[in-house]
Design a protein around this motif. Sequence first.
Motif, PDB file in Angstrom:
ATOM      1  N   ALA A 121      -5.537  16.822   8.140  1.00 19.38           N
ATOM      2  CA  ALA A 121      -4.866  16.043   7.901  1.00 19.38           C
ATOM      3  C   ALA A 121      -5.487  15.375   6.598  1.00 19.38           C
ATOM      4  N   ARG A 122      -7.048  15.964   5.880  1.00 24.85           N
ATOM      5  CA  ARG A 122      -7.665  15.200   5.214  1.00 24.85           C
ATOM      6  C   ARG A 122      -7.106  16.316   3.710  1.00 24.85           C
ATOM      7  N   PHE A 123      -6.731  17.377   4.098  1.00 20.79           N
ATOM      8  CA  PHE A 123      -5.635  17.924   3.155  1.00 20.79           C
ATOM      9  C   PHE A 123      -4.338  17.200   2.803  1.00 20.79           C
ATOM     10  N   ILE A 124      -4.053  16.879   3.691  1.00 18.14           N
ATOM     11  CA  ILE A 124      -2.459  15.985   3.570  1.00 18.14           C
ATOM     12  C   ILE A 124      -2.836  14.613   3.045  1.00 18.14           C
ATOM     13  N   ALA A 125      -3.963  14.340   3.368  1.00 16.58           N
ATOM     14  CA  ALA A 125      -4.561  13.016   2.558  1.00 16.58           C
ATOM     15  C   ALA A 125      -4.582  12.562   1.415  1.00 16.58           C
ATOM     16  N   GLY A 126      -4.849  14.074   0.864  1.00 15.54           N
ATOM     17  CA  GLY A 126      -5.569  13.987  -0.311  1.00 15.54           C
ATOM     18  C   GLY A 126      -4.298  14.414  -1.574  1.00 15.54           C
ATOM     19  N   LYS A 127      -3.431  14.462  -0.087  1.00 17.02           N
ATOM     20  CA  LYS A 127      -2.290  15.040  -1.465  1.00 17.02           C
ATOM     21  C   LYS A 127      -1.770  13.375  -2.515  1.00 17.02           C
ATOM     22  N   PHE A 128      -2.008  12.591  -1.577  1.00 17.16           N
ATOM     23  CA  PHE A 128      -1.402  11.105  -1.638  1.00 17.16           C
ATOM     24  C   PHE A 128      -2.357   9.910  -2.677  1.00 17.16           C
ATOM     25  N   THR A 129      -2.825  11.207  -4.371  1.00 15.95           N
ATOM     26  CA  THR A 129      -3.414  10.619  -4.965  1.00 15.95           C
ATOM     27  C   THR A 129      -2.899  10.472  -6.913  1.00 15.95           C
ATOM     28  N   ALA A 130      -1.716  10.930  -7.006  1.00 14.87           N
ATOM     29  CA  ALA A 130      -0.995  11.292  -7.493  1.00 14.87           C
ATOM     30  C   ALA A 130       0.476  11.323  -7.435  1.00 14.87           C
ATOM     31  N   LEU A 131       1.718  10.974  -8.058  1.00 14.30           N
ATOM     32  CA  LEU A 131       3.442  10.729  -7.912  1.00 14.30           C
ATOM     33  C   LEU A 131       3.504  12.184  -7.303  1.00 14.30           C
ATOM     34  N   PRO A 132       3.186  13.323  -8.135  1.00 15.01           N
ATOM     35  CA  PRO A 132       3.659  14.698  -7.768  1.00 15.01           C
ATOM     36  C   PRO A 132       2.915  15.315  -6.877  1.00 15.01           C
ATOM     37  N   SER A 133       1.893  15.012  -6.807  1.00 14.97           N
ATOM     38  CA  SER A 133       0.858  15.831  -5.354  1.00 14.97           C
ATOM     39  C   SER A 133       1.128  14.882  -3.995  1.00 14.97           C
ATOM     40  N   ALA A 134       1.902  13.395  -3.868  1.00 18.76           N
ATOM     41  CA  ALA A 134       1.529  12.656  -3.099  1.00 18.76           C
ATOM     42  C   ALA A 134       3.470  13.197  -2.291  1.00 18.76           C
ATOM     43  N   LEU A 135       4.547  13.809  -3.099  1.00 20.54           N
ATOM     44  CA  LEU A 135       5.763  14.809  -2.669  1.00 20.54           C
ATOM     45  C   LEU A 135       5.073  15.316  -1.774  1.00 20.54           C
ATOM     46  N   VAL A 136       4.252  15.826  -1.860  1.00 19.52           N
ATOM     47  CA  VAL A 136       3.583  17.350  -1.654  1.00 19.52           C
ATOM     48  C   VAL A 136       3.189  17.603  -0.171  1.00 19.52           C
ATOM     49  N   GLY A 137       2.188  16.260  -0.454  1.00 18.36           N
ATOM     50  CA  GLY A 137       2.421  15.342   1.755  1.00 18.36           C
ATOM     51  C   GLY A 137       3.293  14.960   1.849  1.00 18.36           C
ATOM     52  N   VAL A 138       4.869  14.571   1.433  1.00 19.80           N
ATOM     53  CA  VAL A 138       5.168  14.155   2.091  1.00 19.80           C
ATOM     54  C   VAL A 138       5.931  15.233   2.445  1.00 19.80           C
ATOM     55  N   GLY A 139       6.321  15.976   2.073  1.00 20.51           N
ATOM     56  CA  GLY A 139       6.270  17.492   2.368  1.00 20.51           C
ATOM     57  C   GLY A 139       6.053  17.995   3.673  1.00 20.51           C
ATOM     58  N   LEU A 140       4.976  17.722   3.364  1.00 20.08           N
ATOM     59  CA  LEU A 140       3.861  18.880   4.388  1.00 20.08           C
ATOM     60  C   LEU A 140       4.244  17.624   6.074  1.00 20.08           C
ATOM     61  N   ILE A 141       4.391  16.401   5.955  1.00 18.42           N
ATOM     62  CA  ILE A 141       3.874  15.280   6.731  1.00 18.42           C
ATOM     63  C   ILE A 141       5.497  15.993   8.124  1.00 18.42           C
ATOM     64  N   ILE A 142       6.683  15.883   7.158  1.00 23.53           N
ATOM     65  CA  ILE A 142       8.135  16.043   7.720  1.00 23.53           C
ATOM     66  C   ILE A 142       7.721  17.127   7.849  1.00 23.53           C
ATOM     67  N   GLY A 143       7.384  18.346   7.240  1.00 22.16           N
ATOM     68  CA  GLY A 143       6.874  20.030   7.702  1.00 22.16           C
ATOM     69  C   GLY A 143       6.312  19.529   9.177  1.00 22.16           C
ATOM     70  N   VAL A 144       5.604  19.259   9.501  1.00 24.64           N
ATOM     71  CA  VAL A 144       4.357  18.605  10.903  1.00 24.64           C
ATOM     72  C   VAL A 144       5.029  18.336  11.380  1.00 24.64           C
TER      73      VAL A 144
END
Length: 388
Positions: A274-297
């Motif tokens: 969860a911390r790893f996913i939350a850490g993706k929401f720091t900038a736009l490119p990585s935030a898209l990765v975070g959204v993708g991980l949430i959708i995957g889970v």
Amino acid sequence: MTDLGTRPAPAPTRAVRRAAPALAGYVAVRALGLVALALWSAARGTSPHTLLTARWDSLWYTRVAALGYGYEVRLPNGDVHSDLAFFPLLPWLERLGEALTPLSFADAGLLVTTLASLAAAWGIFAVADQVYGSRAGVCAVLLWAVLPVGIVQSMAYSESLFTALAAWSLYAVLTDRWLTAGGLASLAGLTRPVGAAVVAAVWAAAITSYVRDRRALPAGEVPALGRVLGVLLAPLGAASYVLWVGRRTGQGPLGYLDVQAGWRNGFDGGYAFARFIAGKFTALPSALVGVGLIIGVALIVWLFVVCVRQRQPLPLLVYTGVVTALALCASSYFGSKPRLLLPAFPLLLPLARALARVRPSRSAAVLGGVAVVSAVYGAFWLNGSGPP
């Protein structure tokens, strides 16, 4: 839940004919993935053979096969990576293959993986066919083959071997073959730590079967001996290796947990992920990765809920639940989580049932398109910098 053993197991010859379309489709998908890997590797100047047999975890397995246990790497941050983290069945088979053939340990591992992936595909078909019919079985196998991380099925890793043992153990449970189920569960426990999921499935099925028989049998009649022996046999593989590691390290029964801690592996309920996913929401490119991980889970959780609502047999639900929980809630290398979910094939059964209900031409088009995307992604993934 659906009763265990919805129908008797087919005769061997008929079983081969029944599974042939699924196996042929599986071979075609894996061949496509390997062709894509060869082409991508040629363009990058890398060796597909090296990527499949001599990088990342496959190197550790090969080293154990050649030299036995006892190798470790001490990192600058103090972590200790010990080969005791890797369960022994795959290295044993690599050593056997090297002794009986002209192959090297690495190539023997690739041969074991190739045969194991076919056995896994057949086992997945057998389980799905037993519960939902042959069309769903074919679709389940093809869905497993076209997973984005399906290229791992062709690597000298232990996922294919474990999935084969798990699938056939579950099939043995569904057809009331308790000794076979327990023996295969024990071997699965010698393959990967997640072998606990197979043991849990065998135990859960045995308990419900016992309760059912106690209600149906005359008073005082002794339950089936094979079921009792299967229950006792199931955990022996994992327990034997874990206890051996504890004795070798001098840390007692929990010594294997210390070995895993050296790799920064552990079970924290998903906090680190969860911390790893939350850490993706720091900038736009990585935030898209975070959204993708949430959708995957969310998709994985939704599929499991659908499995429950569709009343899959209890051993499948227990097995899938444990595999999924261990994959998502472990504090391990996060890039490996898709690979760790590879054995959770019952999650694919709702999708397989849906595909089985549409016209064959439409389902073939869908699966064919996904297979191409999966092949390209697998080639790109293995040619990346990090381990799968």
